[in-house]
Design an enzyme around this catalytic site. Sequence first.
Site, mmCIF file in Angstrom:
data_model
loop_
_atom_site.group_PDB
_atom_site.id
_atom_site.type_symbol
_atom_site.label_atom_id
_atom_site.label_comp_id
_atom_site.label_asym_id
_atom_site.label_seq_id
_atom_site.Cartn_x
_atom_site.Cartn_y
_atom_site.Cartn_z
ATOM 1 N N ASP A 291 0.867 -1.182 0.000
ATOM 2 C CA ASP A 291 0.000 0.000 0.000
ATOM 3 C C ASP A 291 0.901 1.228 0.000
ATOM 4 O OD1 ASP A 291 -2.225 1.775 0.357
ATOM 5 O OD2 ASP A 291 -3.325 0.172 1.349
ATOM 6 N N HIS A 325 1.516 1.815 -3.418
ATOM 7 C CA HIS A 325 0.541 2.683 -4.090
ATOM 8 C C HIS A 325 0.991 4.137 -4.099
ATOM 9 C CE1 HIS A 325 -1.907 -0.732 -4.475
ATOM 10 N NE2 HIS A 325 -2.535 -0.680 -3.323
#
Length: 507
Positions: A291, A325
């Site tokens: 993430d 991300h």
Amino acid sequence: MKLLFVSARSATVLLNGDGDYLMPSPASLTLNGESLGEEKRSVVSLFDLYPDTEYTLVSLQNGAEETLSFRTEAETVSLDVRRFGAMGNGKTDDTPCLQAAIMCCPPGGRVVIPAGEYLTGPLFLKSHLTLELKKGATLHLLTNQNRFPILPGVTFPTGDSEELLLGSWEGNPLDSFASALTGIDVEDIRIIGEGIIDGRAQEGIWWVNPKGKYRAYRGHLLYLKGCRRITVQGLTFRNSPAWNIHPLFSDDLSFLNITVEAPSYSPNTDGFDPQSCNGVRMYGALFSVGDDCIAIKAGKIWQGQKYHTPTQNVEIAWCAMLDGHGGVTIGSENAGGVHHVRVHHCWMRGNDRGLRIKTRRGRGLNAVVDDIRFEDVRMEGVKMPLVVNCMYFCDPDGHSAYVQSREPQPYDETTPTVGAIVFERVRATGCRACAGYILGLPERPVQSVTVKDSTFDFVEDAVPLVPAMAEKVPALHNQGIIAQFIDELIVENVDMDHIKGDMVQRL
């Protein structure tokens, strides 16, 4: 050279601040006349030092020699966990032995975990000590959730005091499992060494139904609530059940030369998520996670309205964000506000988004993001280098008309603010969607964004991608800076190669 930190057993030094995670050229190091070999990183940590001892570090780089002298701190005692019964064989549950050593350590002492494979549940930290994981030492977290203590989210007082907050889950005070290392209201702690803390989340059910609650929500590898003067140096954090490192309501925190790893498919394994913290520095870290590498937060609406505690005075420098991300993200849980953040001399490679700010209607009037500076950042293959998104579609109502409307909504106690944001000396290659995407609120536009002295080089005819996670944002490729609902946009001395259309498009 600059001394960044020294303890009784270790030190961290900035060798050369001109590069990013890596120096422009390697340096040869010697310590008290003994060769340490060649070093390429800008920030380096030294271990296996002796307490209360003078050291001289010599760096030879491009024919130029620099010398740095320092003295290590004193130490009261050193406790080896093996003497407390820890086996380190990867089979025996060493939790009680490790915890006993921590609880028995007097102020100014060290708990040392020598090389070995230690099977353990969550350990609770104690003030005024050093916990050292030596090279070759790994803490393997148990995979059975039933063996984990639960930290209650909110406990209401029996007297006149305020409620007690312990557990935390994605910006809310909710019941959560204790973390591999848990600190509650502790201070003056050094967690150092070249060892590994392995959450083994892929071996249990932590990553199955990750948003679900099984008695409690997922914990972390390091959780610090209400802590002060904490330094984490050199360790590797791997395969966390959820966010890897999560400080909450904590002050004066340093993270030096740490490594944070998780597979690309792992859910919500953010690398570092400081929430409502003051005085945070992250130097020389390496991230590769599933993430956001770093996500700076300040809680959801209840916590922001109740405690009014921003995250502020944050410095992130000489770090590498590889994959993930986002490289460095602010939000979206930022109801307490995020102020005075400087990210500089960092390297990002392969991220979806590089420098990213995300908020939404409903975060509230305290959700002010202001005085944020991103400087001297090198990006390779980052699809969308710069994103400011005030309509981020998180939470159950994230796709509702209230959050996503392009028509002005009432300016009230639910309205967030994005103030002054500066991107300076960003050098990005392999861009795909656009150089920057800025989406404010019609009732509260982004106040100011500056992009200066930067270059953006695009892949020719890249595959279209959606640059910001909001409704009605089209897929783009090879575009410049797209801006909607912003008061001031300054673009100075910026070059873009292989773009289609104007460098700046105001919608």
